[in-house]
Scaffold this active site. Structure first.
Site, short mmCIF file in Angstrom:
data_model
loop_
_atom_site.label_atom_id
_atom_site.label_comp_id
_atom_site.label_asym_id
_atom_site.label_seq_id
_atom_site.Cartn_x
_atom_site.Cartn_y
_atom_site.Cartn_z
N CYS A 152 40.58 36.15 38.13
CA CYS A 152 39.49 35.43 38.76
C CYS A 152 39.94 33.98 38.78
CB CYS A 152 38.23 35.53 37.92
SG CYS A 152 37.74 37.21 37.62
N THR A 153 39.61 33.31 39.83
CA THR A 153 39.99 31.92 39.90
C THR A 153 39.07 31.14 38.99
OG1 THR A 153 40.38 32.45 42.18
CG2 THR A 153 40.61 30.16 41.56
#
Ligand SMILES: [Zn+2]
Ligand SMILES: [Zn+2]
Lengths: 706, 706
Positions: A569-570
């Site tokens: 996930c960023t």
């Protein structure tokens, strides 16, 4: 109605206006494309014709052609205007204000006075005798609200007020005033006058009927001939009014003219009206009026009072909105253009909106950065946007990826590239957006031989995309996915902008020109002369600006395989992506407006160095780095590295010579790029899986759904 | 099947797994709320029971309760576990990885070995004799992809491999192996064993049948009693398998136990099966097996080889996705929480997501800034958002105002406040968003007396809104519309953030605390002691941070009336609003996490002063000013002015005393605020309209639509 012998005040039916939708469209376009915020009055032309129906008066009509022509349409426009029997010109003037408040604040009395003065002077100068159409004039004040396509306006038909007013002694249908022979002759000459292109649109004229019942129509300038020869003399005019007991408004200034110019005190007037395009003496009126104005009134320097503001449903100001009848797409386009043109008028006269709208932008990645960059490009007027992404919209995306909603996540998720295009079109339907579902091949991610063909297809497709666009944005979330596009851009010498996010800091940069640009070619020679101070022969010593990989010491190899949950996930502060995306697009706009474009040297915030190249948009830095934890931002420069794995001349030359073979080698051999460029730090070989264990993950398709 | 006398290898039916959806939900929640990125193995419990249907084997089942309990649910959980005849516990261990790659890379062989060792040691230590359930163990490896709600997993049921294998000499339905009396007695004692809460879930046991056909069941630990007294001795176990020719998997380790612990070479085993919950000797099996393992196998230190990875449809790894069966809103909520929790785990352990989600934010203005601020707040996990705007969405809005699409512009346009809420819910349906269509009353915009009531209503409503929210964003596009909210916030001492845009520069700032805060009150005393260095008695000399109006020299009066076309449209570079909005929200998050919140002093980028108050989120400035033309950004401080028209103690006190009377005076009298605060520069009186001209603009409703 028979008998006004005891004399009552002559009452005129007011002119009525009718504005065609095309007039407002043309005015809007004129405002947007030529006038800008200029509020100077505009000369316009209204059209009218004699009444031609017993129940309906003719209106003074404004059409698109009433406004000055588009520069390109000049000739056809002129031909429309002369001699059209249904379009007798009336000169008008338009005061179009920039705000509703200044519209309301216009000094209507002085405007009216100014028009009255023109009429008065045309009477006294004799111009009205030569060119009778100037006796009718009109005044239009308006405010065009181009945001909502609402138009506020008021008309005036200035009429000089006789003091004391003219008294009427008789007013009858013309058919009752002539013998049959006279009537036949009058009808014939009227039709002839109306059918000749040289007289059809001359609305004021003289009618004389001789003792042989023979009628003649003459121009006003032939007054001297007429007065001597006529048995019956009538002052004729095209009467737009249909009422049986009132002459129409144009007669007012005609009488003022007659009394001022020819000094008559008793006149017979002829309200010329038609039926289905032919003279109709039953509808036409003949009247007799007595004029006895004060001496003062006749003095040239005394300008008579004028009246004539049009009243509609009890109000002087009318409002019309075109928004609902317009094609929403056209409305959206014009609203978007208005916003940008306003920016140009007010702050950036050199803003090249045409160039921006024609610039083709390729966005690699349709995630947090891609969504926001696409939005910003559209806001700047860029109309050609291609998005490339292989992913689908997942549940966590809409909160940060501003082109998606929950609906895009259902049933496994829409492809991002396609959902983004759909969303862009909902925002601005005229955008030419394209979505391409494709993964970007990455170096250090070896390809099984059965997949080789597909991966090479993707590489070629990416090359075609980069070649066919003007600017490339690198907006993916891994380093290695930026490598191939960087190389291809460098090879094609395309404007390339990278935005990359950390947890609370970001980098936005433009890549320098590629190493293979031939500065000796003709098109480059002027520029290179200008850039001057480096040797053209020694390319790699030229201070090219670096690319995203220039400051690396290792080649871009597989960084995704072992990312943990949180790295997948960023994980960035939500504020970063909008800031970086905005700066990336502002940077592109800066490059596109810079005379040297991709070759422009790096500029720095508030440095002394900017004086010579100062651009209206501001400085054009090479790199912008920002930190949210420090609320700070700085501009930097990094020059190209001669061992850069993506843009150095060795690599780009190798690609140039071996094309996709080279790319495949880079993809399959993690150390190839480092070996080639002489980078010495090697990465560990990727861990191979336990061979006893078959790596038999189900595909998505085979997933159980419960 | 009769007769295995010549001896063939004993074959066991593998255990099968069945995972309830609840298990994956509980795992997800555990991962999100407790484990984070911790990859330590987790002790879990599987459940099984004897086969109870002639056609179907029982599975080893994982339920939500298989995982460690939520801290709050401890007691009820324990009571579920003991003595449940349908849930015989099997101890298991779960390796849940953070990535698919590390899932694939797990060393399955060593994991299996580790479990085999546990079993082996439990046999040798005698633990298995005391607590027979440890003879069956299982191993689960998994990767929970919480972004897409996909779970990849593999099961193993480790079984020690006899070397050489056991040979079977007989395997028959139990009903064929006993006299009627024996069978009746056996059935009775089995049912008794299974119905007693102390033995119901004890899956391995000893059966002896004496010469009186009387059957007895004993625990394994009673082996010595049993071997001496039994005529027939059987090794019984709960058999999950339904097959007539194979005993189930638990027998493997049981045999290994018997042979290692008791050194038997010939055994009779009893596969206990049921029908509808009662012992069924027709389904149950009795078999005879010969065991002759190598001497080495019996050594404690030699851990036998183990097998038992479950194969499903030919594959060892299974994948299940829950996304499609889940409520999309729940999915969206958990995806959103995952993203934020990841941020906390990785970078910001002190991030208070609960506090953020409970913070009520009031956004005044739902234009370019308002849309973006609302998006950023949602991305940070803020769930309570109220938007106030009186405008409708117009055609030019969607390109810059990121919550609107063309559809919102049609038919005159949706109210922005309502369209924004609709859009926020499409992005994140769990948001508690409210839209309020209301204009903000402005000073210097005099109100006709008939409208006074409505305007005061709006003022009171605005006060209620500010009082009932925790943070206020001023995002309107005129100065004077920020005055009343600034005053009300200052009076209520609410966190207030202003974002304002120029053409290519922006200001984002937080307002200081209000002047009326009682520092002597109890709750404030600790803080004020901490803030220390100013006199509490002299409020206006205290270095309060300023508000948006503090640096003004003129009061905020009517700036809209004479804005030209270009000023009406917000003419700013498109990149500004996203940057300013992002910074405004980051600033709020900073304030909310600062121990002094609204009282926090101003910090500066990269200054030495930050050492003592350094926060995980970074510095907390007072003002941030940025320029797009310089690609620069700086932090500033401005202290409160004692003649500020919005926040000085004179003004706030006056408001405090006179309430709405004061507001009305400020609205109606352009110079009142300046007079009150002693500001000397006066603005010119607004131009009055030409009185001859009735100001009779049509209302929107009366507009002509063509
Ligand atoms: Zn490079
Ligand atoms: Zn203030």
């Amino acid at each position: 109605m028979a008998g006004h012998d005891n004399g009552s005040v002559l009452q005129f039916a007011p002119f009525q206006s009718s504005v065609d939708e095309g007039f407002w469209h043309r005015l809007s376009s004129l405002k947007l494309n030529q006038l800008g915020i200029d509020e100077s009055p505009i000369f316009i032309t209204g059209f009218y014709a004699p009444c031609s129906h017993s129940q309906v008066s003719n209106h003074l009509t404004l059409l698109g052609e009433s406004l000055p022509p588009e520069p390109s349409a000049q000739s056809s426009h002129l031909s429309l205007r002369s001699g059209n029997r249904n379009r007798c010109s009336v000169p008008g003037i338009l005061y179009n204000t920039n705000t509703l408040e200044s519209f309301q604040a216009l000094d209507k009395q002085s405007l009216m006075k100014a028009e009255a003065k023109k009429i008065w002077e045309d009477i006294h100068s004799g111009r009205a005798e030569q060119e009778s159409s100037v006796l009718s004039r009109f005044l239009l004040i308006s405010f065009a609200d181009l945001k909502s396509w609402k138009f506020y306006y008021s008309f005036a038909f200035p009429a000089l007020v006789l003091d004391p007013p003219a008294m009427i002694t008789s007013l009858k249908p013309a058919s009752q005033c002539f013998s049959l022979e006279e009537a036949d002759s009058l009808t014939a000459v009227c039709n002839e006058w109306r059918n000749s292109s040289t007289t059809a649109d001359v609305p004021f004229f003289l009618v004389s009927i001789d003792s042989n019942s023979h009628a003649t129509i003459r121009h006003l300038k032939d007054w001297e001939v007429c007065r001597s020869d006529g048995y019956k003399l009538l002052f004729g005019f095209y009467d737009p009014c249909h009422l049986p007991n009132n002459p129409g408004w144009p007669l007012r200034n005609f009488i003022a003219f007659i009394c001022s110019r020819w000094n008559l005190q008793k006149i017979r007037f002829f309200c010329y009206r038609e039926h289905r395009g032919f003279a109709d003496l039953g509808l036409s009126l003949v009247g007799e009026a007595l004029i006895s104005v004060s001496q003062e009134w006749k003095l040239h320097k005394h300008i008579p009072k004028a009246v004539g503001w049009e009243v509609n449903k009890g109000k002087k100001t009318r409002c019309i909105t075109l928004a609902n009848s317009m094609d929403p797409i056209k409305l959206a386009v014009s609203a978007a253009e208005l916003n940008l043109k306003l920016m140009r008028w007010r702050a950036l006269p050199s803003l090249d909106l045409h160039m921006l709208s024609a610039t083709k932008c390729l966005l690699l990645g349709a995630g947090t950065l891609g969504c926001q960059v696409a939005r910003m490009l559209m806001a700047w007027g860029v109309r050609k946007i291609t998005l490339v992404d292989s992913g689908k919209v997942s549940m966590s995306n809409p909160l940060r990826q501003s082109l998606y909603t929950l609906e895009d996540c259902l049933n496994g998720g829409e492809y991002k590239a396609l959902a983004a295009v759909k969303s862009l079109k909902q925002i601005f339907p005229a955008v030419e957006a394209d979505g391409i579902v494709m993964a970007i091949p990455m170096p250090g991610h070896p390809v099984p031989s059965q997949d080789e063909h597909d991966v090479l297809e993707d590489c070629r497709r990416l090359q075609d995309l980069i070649d066919s666009h003007d600017a490339v944005f690198l907006l993916t979330d891994t380093r290695e996915s930026r490598w191939l596009p960087t190389l291809l851009s460098s090879n094609a010498n395309k404007i390339t902008i990278t935005a990359a996010l950390g947890f609370d800091s970001f980098l936005v940069m433009r890549h320098g020109a590629g190493p293979l640009v031939d500065y000796r070619s003709e098109s480059m020679s002027a520029l290179s002369a200008e850039l001057g101070n480096f040797s053209l022969a020694d390319r790699d010593k030229r201070p090219r600006l670096g690319c995203y990989f220039c400051s690396d010491v290792v080649a871009p190899i597989d960084s995704t395989s072992n990312r943990t949950l949180d790295q997948q996930c960023t994980v960035t502060r939500p504020g970063l992506a909008p800031i970086a995306s905005a700066l990336a697009v502002e940077l592109l706009v800066g490059i596109l407006h810079h005379p040297h474009r991709i070759f422009a040297k790096a500029e720095f915030a508030n440095s002394m160095d900017n004086g010579s190249t100062e651009q209206p948009l501001g400085i054009l830095p090479h790199q912008i780095r920002g930190s949210l934890s420090q609320f700070s931002q700085m501009t930097l420069v990094g020059h190209s590295s001669s061992s850069c794995t993506a843009c150095c001349s060795i690599v780009v030359n190798e690609f140039h010579n071996r094309k996709m073979d080279f790319v495949l080698e880079a993809i399959n051999h993690p150390t190839y790029l480092e070996d080639l460029t002489g980078l010495t730090e090697l990465k560990e070989a990727a861990n191979s899986f336990d061979l006893d264990w078959d790596n038999d993950i189900d595909d998505d398709d085979e997933c159980v759904e419960i």
